[in-house]
Design an enzyme around this catalytic site. Sequence first.
Site, PDB file in Angstrom:
ATOM      1  CG  ASP A 190     -36.421 -15.329 -15.860  1.00 43.50           C
ATOM      2  OD1 ASP A 190     -35.090 -15.307 -15.378  1.00 43.50           O
ATOM      3  OD2 ASP A 190     -36.781 -15.860 -16.787  1.00 43.50           O
TER       4      ASP A 190
ATOM      5  CG  ASP B 187     -39.791 -16.048 -10.655  1.00 38.89           C
ATOM      6  OD1 ASP B 187     -39.437 -17.113 -11.327  1.00 38.89           O
ATOM      7  OD2 ASP B 187     -40.152 -15.002 -11.132  1.00 38.89           O
TER       8      ASP B 187
END
Length: 277
Positions: free
Chosen positions: A20, A18
């Site tokens: 962020d 992922d």
Amino acid sequence: MLDLVENHSLPRTAAFFDLDKTVIAKSSTLTFSKSFYQGGLISRRAALRTAYIQFVFLAGGADHDQMERMRKYLSSMCRGWNVQQVKEIVAETLHDLIDPIIYDEAASLIEQHHKAGRDVVIVSTSGAEVVEPIGELLGADRVVATRMVVGEDGCFTGEVEYYAYGPTKAEAIKELAASEGYDLPRCYAYSDSATDLPMLESVGHPHAVNPDRALRREAVARSWPILDFHRPVRLKQRLPGLSVPPRPALVAAAAIGAAAATAGLVWYASRRRATAV
């Protein structure tokens, strides 16, 4: 435990990250918010209307239904934005804004996975045209990200072609595994959010990075490793030989998120002015 060397006689593997708050220290959309506001893409009135939902999101209190409502509202708000204008804003600020907030720990992991012979794949809800240049900066092999529809006039239609969120991330990983020959039980995944549980469950080596409350509970219950990333570092300082490609970038869903992020900034500024009065 991270295997240091990949056995090339076995099927290929990958590490899925992922973006962020997992690889970079902030939301990629929030990072660009000031640039979008200064570029005139977001009016003060529209920013104020989105202030509440942005703060709910940043506080980590938005459930799936709230996220869906926010997505629909912000998608409609960005309808008509000129893609070329957005592209120019992002191209001018991308490396200055992103390079300083990459976690040193994440950069080390990416480096280790590559040395072990694994592909590195960034899987993000932000727009593909923002995530792809960030992926290049990080040396990622592939990117999975949200795509929005652009009309014949070169503007966003407000429609989402592909939303890389929740279960769709897991579906994309499985499709990649089928096309690239990845052996998912031997693959790795990293995320900070419980919304990425389907992605984490798709691999044999899931990791929670700076996890939110719900993901921490799941990680503890399932005995998943919990990693603490807290050292942002300039990637060019950490990897001096890394070349930074000067390619322009378009914004899709990232621009949507930036609208909400800017709402928070404008709301905060207006509250401060009101208090001062």
